[in-house]
Design an enzyme around this catalytic site. Structure first.
Site, PDB file in Angstrom:
ATOM      1  N   ASP A  39      -6.508  55.817  29.144  1.00 51.56           N
ATOM      2  CA  ASP A  39      -7.153  56.322  30.359  1.00 51.56           C
ATOM      3  C   ASP A  39      -8.337  55.421  30.731  1.00 51.56           C
ATOM      4  O   ASP A  39      -8.885  54.716  29.873  1.00 51.56           O
ATOM      5  CB  ASP A  39      -7.690  57.742  30.119  1.00 51.56           C
ATOM      6  CG  ASP A  39      -6.576  58.715  29.777  1.00 51.56           C
ATOM      7  OD1 ASP A  39      -5.427  58.464  30.174  1.00 51.56           O
ATOM      8  OD2 ASP A  39      -6.872  59.732  29.107  1.00 51.56           O
TER       9      ASP A  39
HETATM   10  N1  URA Z   1      -4.873  60.315  24.704  1.00 46.96           N
HETATM   11  C1  URA Z   1      -5.636  60.590  25.789  1.00 46.96           C
HETATM   12  O1  URA Z   1      -5.876  61.741  26.131  1.00 46.96           O
HETATM   13  N2  URA Z   1      -6.106  59.523  26.485  1.00 46.96           N
HETATM   14  C2  URA Z   1      -5.892  58.239  26.148  1.00 46.96           C
HETATM   15  O2  URA Z   1      -6.381  57.318  26.821  1.00 46.96           O
HETATM   16  C3  URA Z   1      -5.112  57.989  25.008  1.00 46.96           C
HETATM   17  C4  URA Z   1      -4.612  59.045  24.295  1.00 46.96           C
END
Ligand code: URA
Length: 238
Positions: free
Chosen positions: A101
């Site tokens: 993310d």
């Molecule tokens: N899980 C999440 O919630 N976000 C990420 O970026 C990676 C794994």
């Protein structure tokens, strides 16, 4: 690999020029003129362009330490693409193996070897990824057990695979942030998986940092990259 991809990887031609030189009969495979860009070729084929043998550039394998407010996409969006940080030739041949993310930091793999990244990411491989998670509040009892048994995320029909939750030893300074940090190792990659797992047990992720993929540990500063060693590439070859 497709013929057009092979020619692209072994010349400095653009994608449209590769297609037009194949279609106009300038490329031979084992002496035969091939005009179909999708024709499948193998490493041991003898491929010529304008009478010269083509040799593809070796695959490249990189680790990148993703800073916050960047995106794992080949193009910029709401935030800049992490590829902006790479000063490297033929960057458009690279892709990102598994997204984080925008607000997640840490280890990202980048390569031009599609088979390698596909095998790391495909669910059956169960490649382990470890995240350092900073939580909004202390964990309630029994969370490690629930994660290890697998839990149902909202809107899904299959429970998560067993995941390992570890508490981090807090040093004598009794740092309050450190007290809220845990390590979580998961072996799948569902959408926002870590955040949704903690949400399911009544908590909230404040910060998320990926430290490991398989045996590989991030060991470079945020915003920088390095090539993987041969052994590192092998350790993630499935
Ligand atoms: N899980 C999440 O919630 N976000 C990420 O970026 C990676 C794994």
């Amino acid at each position: 690999m497709r013929l057009d991809k092979f020619v692209l990887r072994s010349t400095q031609l653009s994608k449209p020029s590769v297609i037009s030189c194949i279609e106009s009969g300038e490329v031979r495979v084992n002496q035969d003129v091939i005009t179909d860009a999708r024709y499948q070729v193998h490493e041991n084929n003898y491929i010529e362009y304008q009478g010269k043998q083509l040799v593809p550039r070796p695959f490249r394998y990189l680790m990148f330490n993703k800073p916050v407010d960047t995106i794992c996409s080949n193009v910029d969006g709401d935030y800049p693409s992490i590829l902006n940080y790479l000063e490297i030739e033929n960057k458009d041949e690279l892709h990102i193996a598994g997204r984080l993310d925008a607000d997640t930091t840490g280890l990202v793999l980048i390569t031009d070897d599609g088979r390698w990244s596909f095998n790391i990411m495909k669910p059956e491989t169960h490649c382990e990824k470890t995240y350092r998670v900073t939580l909004a509040k202390p964990l309630i009892e029994g969370v490690a057990q629930r994660f290890s048994e697998g839990l149902l995320l909202q809107g899904e029909s299959k429970p998560t695979l067993p995941a390992k939750l570890e508490h981090i030893e807090v040093d004598s300074t009794h740092d309050s942030i450190a007290e809220l940090q845990v390590l979580l190792t998961i072996s799948e990659g569902r959408y926002h998986q870590v955040k949704r797992m903690f949400f399911t047990v009544g908590n909230k992720v404040r910060q998320l940092h990926r430290e490991n993929i398989g045996n590989l540990t991030i060991d470079i500063p945020a915003g920088t990259w390095r090539y993987l060693t041969i052994d590192e590439v092998k350790s993630l070859t499935y």
